[in-house]
Scaffold this motif. Structure first.
Motif, mmCIF file in Angstrom:
data_model
loop_
_atom_site.group_PDB
_atom_site.id
_atom_site.type_symbol
_atom_site.label_atom_id
_atom_site.label_comp_id
_atom_site.label_asym_id
_atom_site.label_seq_id
_atom_site.Cartn_x
_atom_site.Cartn_y
_atom_site.Cartn_z
ATOM 1 N N LEU A 273 -0.630 -2.033 -5.475
ATOM 2 C CA LEU A 273 -1.231 -0.753 -5.096
ATOM 3 C C LEU A 273 -2.412 -0.403 -5.999
ATOM 4 O O LEU A 273 -3.421 0.135 -5.534
ATOM 5 N N ALA A 274 -2.289 -0.757 -7.285
ATOM 6 C CA ALA A 274 -3.396 -0.464 -8.216
ATOM 7 C C ALA A 274 -4.582 -1.381 -7.933
ATOM 8 O O ALA A 274 -5.728 -0.928 -7.839
ATOM 9 N N GLY A 275 -4.305 -2.668 -7.759
ATOM 10 C CA GLY A 275 -5.389 -3.644 -7.596
ATOM 11 C C GLY A 275 -6.082 -3.546 -6.253
ATOM 12 O O GLY A 275 -7.253 -3.906 -6.125
ATOM 13 N N LEU A 276 -5.362 -3.051 -5.248
ATOM 14 C CA LEU A 276 -5.941 -2.983 -3.901
ATOM 15 C C LEU A 276 -6.287 -1.542 -3.511
ATOM 16 O O LEU A 276 -6.442 -1.229 -2.330
ATOM 17 N N ALA A 277 -6.425 -0.673 -4.530
ATOM 18 C CA ALA A 277 -6.657 0.757 -4.261
ATOM 19 C C ALA A 277 -7.925 0.999 -3.445
ATOM 20 O O ALA A 277 -8.009 1.978 -2.706
ATOM 21 N N GLN A 278 -8.906 0.108 -3.576
ATOM 22 C CA GLN A 278 -10.174 0.302 -2.854
ATOM 23 C C GLN A 278 -10.080 -0.138 -1.391
ATOM 24 O O GLN A 278 -10.997 0.107 -0.604
ATOM 25 N N GLU A 279 -9.014 -0.826 -1.050
ATOM 26 C CA GLU A 279 -8.882 -1.353 0.319
ATOM 27 C C GLU A 279 -8.465 -0.242 1.284
ATOM 28 O O GLU A 279 -7.920 0.776 0.866
ATOM 29 N N SER A 280 -8.676 -0.471 2.575
ATOM 30 C CA SER A 280 -8.267 0.526 3.562
ATOM 31 C C SER A 280 -6.745 0.628 3.593
ATOM 32 O O SER A 280 -6.045 -0.303 3.157
ATOM 33 N N GLU A 281 -6.243 1.728 4.122
ATOM 34 C CA GLU A 281 -4.789 1.919 4.187
ATOM 35 C C GLU A 281 -4.155 0.823 5.050
ATOM 36 O O GLU A 281 -3.084 0.309 4.741
ATOM 37 N N ALA A 282 -4.863 0.450 6.130
ATOM 38 C CA ALA A 282 -4.328 -0.581 7.033
ATOM 39 C C ALA A 282 -4.193 -1.920 6.301
ATOM 40 O O ALA A 282 -3.197 -2.631 6.452
ATOM 41 N N GLU A 283 -5.203 -2.252 5.487
ATOM 42 C CA GLU A 283 -5.151 -3.507 4.737
ATOM 43 C C GLU A 283 -4.042 -3.472 3.690
ATOM 44 O O GLU A 283 -3.296 -4.451 3.507
ATOM 45 N N GLN A 284 -3.922 -2.348 2.999
ATOM 46 C CA GLN A 284 -2.851 -2.219 2.001
ATOM 47 C C GLN A 284 -1.485 -2.376 2.674
ATOM 48 O O GLN A 284 -0.603 -3.072 2.167
ATOM 49 N N ASN A 285 -1.337 -1.746 3.840
ATOM 50 C CA ASN A 285 -0.047 -1.815 4.538
ATOM 51 C C ASN A 285 0.253 -3.222 5.036
ATOM 52 O O ASN A 285 1.401 -3.662 5.033
ATOM 53 N N ARG A 286 -0.787 -3.921 5.453
ATOM 54 C CA ARG A 286 -0.607 -5.312 5.917
ATOM 55 C C ARG A 286 -0.069 -6.174 4.767
ATOM 56 O O ARG A 286 0.895 -6.933 4.938
ATOM 57 N N ILE A 287 -0.650 -6.011 3.581
ATOM 58 C CA ILE A 287 -0.225 -6.824 2.433
ATOM 59 C C ILE A 287 1.137 -6.339 1.917
ATOM 60 O O ILE A 287 1.991 -7.136 1.521
ATOM 61 N N LEU A 288 1.339 -5.019 1.963
ATOM 62 C CA LEU A 288 2.635 -4.467 1.517
ATOM 63 C C LEU A 288 3.788 -4.962 2.389
ATOM 64 O O LEU A 288 4.892 -5.235 1.897
ATOM 65 N N ALA A 289 3.532 -5.090 3.695
ATOM 66 C CA ALA A 289 4.592 -5.557 4.605
ATOM 67 C C ALA A 289 5.011 -6.985 4.226
ATOM 68 O O ALA A 289 6.203 -7.319 4.220
ATOM 69 N N GLN A 290 4.044 -7.813 3.876
ATOM 70 C CA GLN A 290 4.379 -9.180 3.451
ATOM 71 C C GLN A 290 5.064 -9.154 2.084
ATOM 72 O O GLN A 290 5.955 -9.962 1.807
ATOM 73 N N TYR A 291 4.625 -8.235 1.221
ATOM 74 C CA TYR A 291 5.258 -8.125 -0.106
ATOM 75 C C TYR A 291 6.756 -7.848 0.047
ATOM 76 O O TYR A 291 7.581 -8.417 -0.673
ATOM 77 N N GLU A 292 7.100 -6.990 1.010
ATOM 78 C CA GLU A 292 8.518 -6.671 1.233
ATOM 79 C C GLU A 292 9.309 -7.938 1.576
ATOM 80 O O GLU A 292 10.460 -8.090 1.171
ATOM 81 N N GLU A 293 8.693 -8.869 2.303
ATOM 82 C CA GLU A 293 9.381 -10.129 2.633
ATOM 83 C C GLU A 293 9.518 -11.012 1.390
ATOM 84 O O GLU A 293 10.483 -11.755 1.260
ATOM 85 N N SER A 294 8.547 -10.892 0.486
ATOM 86 C CA SER A 294 8.557 -11.747 -0.712
ATOM 87 C C SER A 294 9.596 -11.304 -1.742
ATOM 88 O O SER A 294 9.901 -12.065 -2.664
ATOM 89 N N ILE A 295 10.120 -10.081 -1.611
ATOM 90 C CA ILE A 295 11.065 -9.598 -2.631
ATOM 91 C C ILE A 295 12.516 -9.611 -2.164
ATOM 92 O O ILE A 295 13.407 -9.203 -2.899
ATOM 93 N N ARG A 296 12.755 -10.102 -0.940
ATOM 94 C CA ARG A 296 14.129 -10.052 -0.425
ATOM 95 C C ARG A 296 15.115 -10.793 -1.327
ATOM 96 O O ARG A 296 16.202 -10.305 -1.618
ATOM 97 N N TYR A 297 14.765 -11.991 -1.760
ATOM 98 C CA TYR A 297 15.685 -12.758 -2.610
ATOM 99 C C TYR A 297 15.762 -12.162 -4.020
ATOM 100 O O TYR A 297 16.845 -12.079 -4.601
ATOM 101 N N SER A 298 14.614 -11.736 -4.544
ATOM 102 C CA SER A 298 14.611 -11.179 -5.904
ATOM 103 C C SER A 298 15.461 -9.915 -5.997
ATOM 104 O O SER A 298 16.084 -9.667 -7.029
ATOM 105 N N ARG A 299 15.498 -9.128 -4.941
ATOM 106 C CA ARG A 299 16.342 -7.924 -4.966
ATOM 107 C C ARG A 299 17.805 -8.293 -5.202
ATOM 108 O O ARG A 299 18.578 -7.526 -5.762
#
Ligand code: COA
Length: 383
Positions: free
Chosen positions: A245-271
């Motif tokens: 969120l800090a590094g992509l603060a300049q990006e549009s909300e849609a772009e942040q959400n697109r990357i955030l949605a993938q981030y959620e998939e990347s943390i399933r095992y770590s959780r």
């Protein structure tokens, strides 16, 4: 010519603790752990599992006899080494039956070192396209009972076979490493637990991501739109999200959400596992590949590696056609599902059990590779 990850597997020990139980025992609101830090469960390593057995259990299932004959490099990244001199990779080399004319080395730089190993392996197979390299990230993350870092512990290993005909992720030459001398987390020789400045480590992690991401975009003239997903080092699952969120603060909300949605998939095992130190980024990568429904062959991924001290690196790769067929999704789900839950009392007992032959013999751990005895500081394994 390409080089990259041909096979990819992880292993975690057979025990875990529910974070809500730990929170209740520590008089902390469980939401702090499950939402504030973003962890549901934490892997617990018994004394029969050290970084060598975790690594062997991760690597063994993906190696064929042909792999064993063509691997020239065995690189193990760790920050929970069992010896100050002898590399764990040398023992691992024997346990896995790798051909003798190979290099076995251990690398250290907090949670970053396996990434250096991956880059060295890539260069090696590019220069020797008929040969292979095995890179393993293996750690037992321990901060101590009742410590500030207690909810961010964990254990496990990730094994990656690197070849010139990768079937999962082709690594590119685009990469931005970044080194700065900072005391945010370190473990003086002989100390069982690290010294941690938690807020500084969070801050440095975020600053490092912002710096390498900016540098990467300028150096390679790329933007976020070039990426299908980013994978982060995950000491706890909230950490990568904060940096994102800090590094992509300049990006549009849609772009942040697109990357955030993938981030959620990347943390399933770590959780469900917690912190793997060196392996955390690569567990995140496996989780992303095995859980995302939108990734496809040809997609470009960005990977952010961070090791306190501090070394960070942003590097990239492309998903290879047919990569889905080489994922071990069912085996990973079974590994996680078949673990045994421990009570807080049992976790504390495991944590405090001294490494003696009597305790090793009394263990009920039935994992394929496990530690069976330590005599004169020589470790003996069930293999
Ligand atoms: N419900 C929901 N969230 C809660 C909460 C509650 N009841 N109570 C606290 N939180 C949130 C806080 O707001 C905070 O979130 P934020 O950072 O997004 O604001 C988060 O939980 C952690 O709370 P904090 O008070 O900062 O926790 P802490 O002082 O116990 O420190 C760590 C947390 C991660 C710094 C500590 O566990 C640590 O030192 N870990 C090891 C170092 C590490 O992993 N560093 C990462 C970089 S490698």
């Amino acid at each position: 010519m390409t080089a990259g990850i041909d096979k990819l597997n992880f292993f975690v020990p057979p025990y875990y603790l529910e974070m809500t139980e730990l929170a209740n025992a520590r008089n902390v609101d469980p939401a702090k752990y499950t939402i504030g830090i973003g962890q549901d469960q934490m892997a617990i390593s018994p004394i029969t599992q050290d970084i060598i057995t975790l690594a062997a259990n991760a690597a063994q299932p993906i190696l064929t006899d042909e792999d064993r004959q063509t691997i020239d490099l065995v690189i193990l990244g760790t920050e929970s080494s069992v010896d100050e001199s002898k590399a764990a990779a040398v023992v691992l080399h024997r346990l896995l039956g790798i051909q003798p004319f190979a290099r076995g080395i251990e690398l250290k730089e907090a949670c970053y070192s396996a990434t250096a190993g991956l880059q060295f392996a890539k260069e090696y197979v590019l220069a020797h396209p008929e040969r292979k390299a095995l890179v393993i990230a293996s750690d037992i993350a321990r901060y101590g009972l009742h410590s500030g870092g207690e909810p961010t512990q964990g254990a496990g290993a990730v094994a990656m076979l690197v070849t010139s005909q990768p079937r999962i992720l082709a690594l590119s030459d685009e990469s931005v490493p970044y080194t700065q001398d900072i005391y945010d987390f370190w473990r003086p020789t002989g100390e069982p637990y690290p010294v941690v400045n938690g807020p500084l480590s969070n801050q440095t992690y975020i600053q490092a991501f912002e710096t390498v991401w900016q540098e990467y975009q300028q150096r390679y003239q790329k933007t976020l739109a070039d990426f299908a997903a980013l994978a982060f080092h995950i000491p706890y699952t909230k950490m990568g999200k904060k940096a994102l969120l800090a590094g992509l603060a300049q990006e549009s909300e849609a772009e942040q959400n697109r990357i955030l949605a993938q981030y959620e998939e990347s943390i399933r095992y770590s959780r469900r596992v917690g912190n793997l130190y060196t392996g955390s980024l690569y567990l995140g990568l496996i989780s992303l590949l095995e859980n995302s429904q939108t990734l496809k062959a040809g997609d470009k991924l960005g990977l952010f590696s961070y090791g306190s001290g501090a070394v960070a690196e942003f590097f990239t790769g492309r998903l290879v056609p047919g990569y889905q067929e080489h994922l071990l999704t069912d085996a990973h789900e079974a590994l996680l599902a078949n673990r045994q839950a421990l009570s807080v009392a049992a976790y504390e007992e495991v944590f405090q059990t001294p490494l003696t032959n009597e305790n090793l013999t009394a263990s009920t751990d039935t994992t394929a590779f496990r530690l069976t005895a330590v005599n004169d500081h020589i470790r003996y394994y069930q293999e």
